[in-house]
Scaffold this motif. Sequence first.
Motif, PDB file in Angstrom:
ATOM      1  N   GLY A 121       0.807  -1.215   0.000  1.00 55.52           N
ATOM      2  CA  GLY A 121       0.000   0.000   0.000  1.00 55.52           C
ATOM      3  C   GLY A 121       0.838   1.261   0.000  1.00 55.52           C
ATOM      4  N   HIS A 122       1.924   1.256   0.749  1.00 57.52           N
ATOM      5  CA  HIS A 122       2.798   2.433   0.797  1.00 57.52           C
ATOM      6  C   HIS A 122       3.406   2.708  -0.576  1.00 57.52           C
ATOM      7  N   TYR A 123       3.806   1.657  -1.247  1.00 61.93           N
ATOM      8  CA  TYR A 123       4.379   1.807  -2.590  1.00 61.93           C
ATOM      9  C   TYR A 123       3.385   2.511  -3.514  1.00 61.93           C
ATOM     10  N   HIS A 124       2.164   2.019  -3.545  1.00 63.45           N
ATOM     11  CA  HIS A 124       1.173   2.592  -4.448  1.00 63.45           C
ATOM     12  C   HIS A 124       0.685   3.973  -3.992  1.00 63.45           C
ATOM     13  N   ARG A 125       0.681   4.233  -2.687  1.00 59.37           N
ATOM     14  CA  ARG A 125       0.337   5.581  -2.234  1.00 59.37           C
ATOM     15  C   ARG A 125       1.388   6.583  -2.709  1.00 59.37           C
ATOM     16  N   GLY A 126       2.633   6.145  -2.791  1.00 59.44           N
ATOM     17  CA  GLY A 126       3.680   7.001  -3.368  1.00 59.44           C
ATOM     18  C   GLY A 126       3.394   7.299  -4.832  1.00 59.44           C
ATOM     19  N   GLN A 127       2.932   6.293  -5.567  1.00 60.68           N
ATOM     20  CA  GLN A 127       2.555   6.521  -6.967  1.00 60.68           C
ATOM     21  C   GLN A 127       1.388   7.504  -7.052  1.00 60.68           C
ATOM     22  N   ILE A 128       0.432   7.355  -6.153  1.00 61.83           N
ATOM     23  CA  ILE A 128      -0.714   8.267  -6.134  1.00 61.83           C
ATOM     24  C   ILE A 128      -0.232   9.695  -5.887  1.00 61.83           C
ATOM     25  N   ASN A 129       0.660   9.871  -4.942  1.00 56.33           N
ATOM     26  CA  ASN A 129       1.176  11.213  -4.663  1.00 56.33           C
ATOM     27  C   ASN A 129       1.887  11.803  -5.877  1.00 56.33           C
ATOM     28  N   SER A 130       2.614  10.988  -6.604  1.00 56.11           N
ATOM     29  CA  SER A 130       3.276  11.455  -7.818  1.00 56.11           C
ATOM     30  C   SER A 130       2.252  11.911  -8.851  1.00 56.11           C
ATOM     31  N   LYS A 131       1.187  11.153  -8.999  1.00 57.21           N
ATOM     32  CA  LYS A 131       0.127  11.511  -9.952  1.00 57.21           C
ATOM     33  C   LYS A 131      -0.612  12.775  -9.491  1.00 57.21           C
ATOM     34  N   LEU A 132      -0.836  12.893  -8.190  1.00 58.17           N
ATOM     35  CA  LEU A 132      -1.484  14.096  -7.671  1.00 58.17           C
ATOM     36  C   LEU A 132      -0.649  15.333  -8.005  1.00 58.17           C
ATOM     37  N   ARG A 133       0.651  15.223  -7.814  1.00 57.48           N
ATOM     38  CA  ARG A 133       1.538  16.350  -8.117  1.00 57.48           C
ATOM     39  C   ARG A 133       1.443  16.709  -9.603  1.00 57.48           C
ATOM     40  N   SER A 134       1.381  15.703 -10.478  1.00 56.76           N
ATOM     41  CA  SER A 134       1.288  15.981 -11.916  1.00 56.76           C
ATOM     42  C   SER A 134      -0.051  16.624 -12.282  1.00 56.76           C
ATOM     43  N   LEU A 135      -1.071  16.433 -11.449  1.00 56.47           N
ATOM     44  CA  LEU A 135      -2.368  17.092 -11.657  1.00 56.47           C
ATOM     45  C   LEU A 135      -2.393  18.497 -11.071  1.00 56.47           C
ATOM     46  N   GLY A 136      -1.287  18.888 -10.428  1.00 51.53           N
ATOM     47  CA  GLY A 136      -1.214  20.209  -9.812  1.00 51.53           C
ATOM     48  C   GLY A 136      -1.741  20.235  -8.388  1.00 51.53           C
ATOM     49  N   ALA A 137      -2.017  19.059  -7.839  1.00 51.98           N
ATOM     50  CA  ALA A 137      -2.520  18.975  -6.466  1.00 51.98           C
ATOM     51  C   ALA A 137      -1.355  18.749  -5.502  1.00 51.98           C
ATOM     52  N   GLU A 138      -1.569  19.109  -4.280  1.00 57.62           N
ATOM     53  CA  GLU A 138      -0.561  18.905  -3.239  1.00 57.62           C
ATOM     54  C   GLU A 138      -0.538  17.431  -2.841  1.00 57.62           C
ATOM     55  N   PRO A 139       0.626  16.796  -2.856  1.00 55.67           N
ATOM     56  CA  PRO A 139       0.713  15.405  -2.394  1.00 55.67           C
ATOM     57  C   PRO A 139       0.297  15.288  -0.932  1.00 55.67           C
ATOM     58  N   VAL A 140      -0.201  14.139  -0.565  1.00 57.70           N
ATOM     59  CA  VAL A 140      -0.678  13.890   0.792  1.00 57.70           C
ATOM     60  C   VAL A 140       0.500  13.475   1.667  1.00 57.70           C
ATOM     61  N   VAL A 141       0.650  14.110   2.807  1.00 56.61           N
ATOM     62  CA  VAL A 141       1.704  13.724   3.747  1.00 56.61           C
ATOM     63  C   VAL A 141       1.263  12.422   4.414  1.00 56.61           C
ATOM     64  N   LEU A 142       2.021  11.354   4.160  1.00 56.68           N
ATOM     65  CA  LEU A 142       1.652  10.023   4.654  1.00 56.68           C
ATOM     66  C   LEU A 142       2.748   9.348   5.457  1.00 56.68           C
ATOM     67  N   ASP A 143       3.825  10.050   5.708  1.00 51.43           N
ATOM     68  CA  ASP A 143       4.947   9.455   6.426  1.00 51.43           C
ATOM     69  C   ASP A 143       4.503   8.899   7.776  1.00 51.43           C
ATOM     70  N   PHE A 144       5.050   7.745   8.120  1.00 49.09           N
ATOM     71  CA  PHE A 144       4.730   7.110   9.386  1.00 49.09           C
ATOM     72  C   PHE A 144       5.012   8.048  10.558  1.00 49.09           C
ATOM     73  N   ILE A 145       6.149   8.742  10.499  1.00 47.23           N
ATOM     74  CA  ILE A 145       6.518   9.621  11.610  1.00 47.23           C
ATOM     75  C   ILE A 145       5.506  10.763  11.738  1.00 47.23           C
ATOM     76  N   HIS A 146       4.962  11.207  10.617  1.00 48.27           N
ATOM     77  CA  HIS A 146       3.933  12.244  10.667  1.00 48.27           C
ATOM     78  C   HIS A 146       2.671  11.703  11.350  1.00 48.27           C
ATOM     79  N   TYR A 147       2.342  10.458  11.057  1.00 47.03           N
ATOM     80  CA  TYR A 147       1.197   9.813  11.697  1.00 47.03           C
ATOM     81  C   TYR A 147       1.419   9.737  13.214  1.00 47.03           C
ATOM     82  N   ILE A 148       2.613   9.302  13.621  1.00 49.43           N
ATOM     83  CA  ILE A 148       2.925   9.152  15.042  1.00 49.43           C
ATOM     84  C   ILE A 148       2.849  10.494  15.758  1.00 49.43           C
ATOM     85  N   ARG A 149       3.313  11.543  15.090  1.00 48.68           N
ATOM     86  CA  ARG A 149       3.315  12.883  15.698  1.00 48.68           C
ATOM     87  C   ARG A 149       1.915  13.470  15.837  1.00 48.68           C
ATOM     88  N   SER A 150       0.994  13.039  14.980  1.00 48.19           N
ATOM     89  CA  SER A 150      -0.346  13.667  14.987  1.00 48.19           C
ATOM     90  C   SER A 150      -1.278  13.082  16.021  1.00 48.19           C
TER      91      SER A 150
END
Length: 150
Positions: A121-150
């Motif tokens: 899932g992490h691999y493909h979420r990275g692909q999704i973020n790349s595609k989002l960026r190509s659409l001009g959208a902001e990639p989603v912050v999904l890092d594990f450490i970001h999850y732990i901090r929130s």
Amino acid sequence: METIQKMYEHLIWANKRILATLHTINEEQQEVIRLFSHILFSEIVWMARLQGIDSSKLPIWAEVDLKFCEQLVKKNEENIISYLLIVNKEDLDKNITYKNSKGNEFQNTIREILTHVCLHGHYHRGQINSKLRSLGAEPVVLDFIHYIRS
């Protein structure tokens, strides 16, 4: 078991964040939805295999809409939580025998399968973020450490 539990809490959180972001994008996003649904369908397939259910006829790739993905996110969260409540530390090194969609038989431990599902899932979420960026959208912050901090 604690690490696996945290990995799956993160997986559920990441799926919800991707879903929320996809709801905000106005442009054509079928390729992004296709990748996201692949993650979700794969989670269903692997949860079935872990429970000894034949998964060979379950879809891994399918053309669905965002509303369907939303239903899968909820269903997968329920299934994952239910499964993790019954599996224990002693079960993790037990082998599971399953067949893939081509009918080939394989054997892996529960630990290996659970780890694979998260990493896949992490691999493909990275692909999704790349595609989002190509659409001009902001990639989603999904890092594990970001999850732990929130």
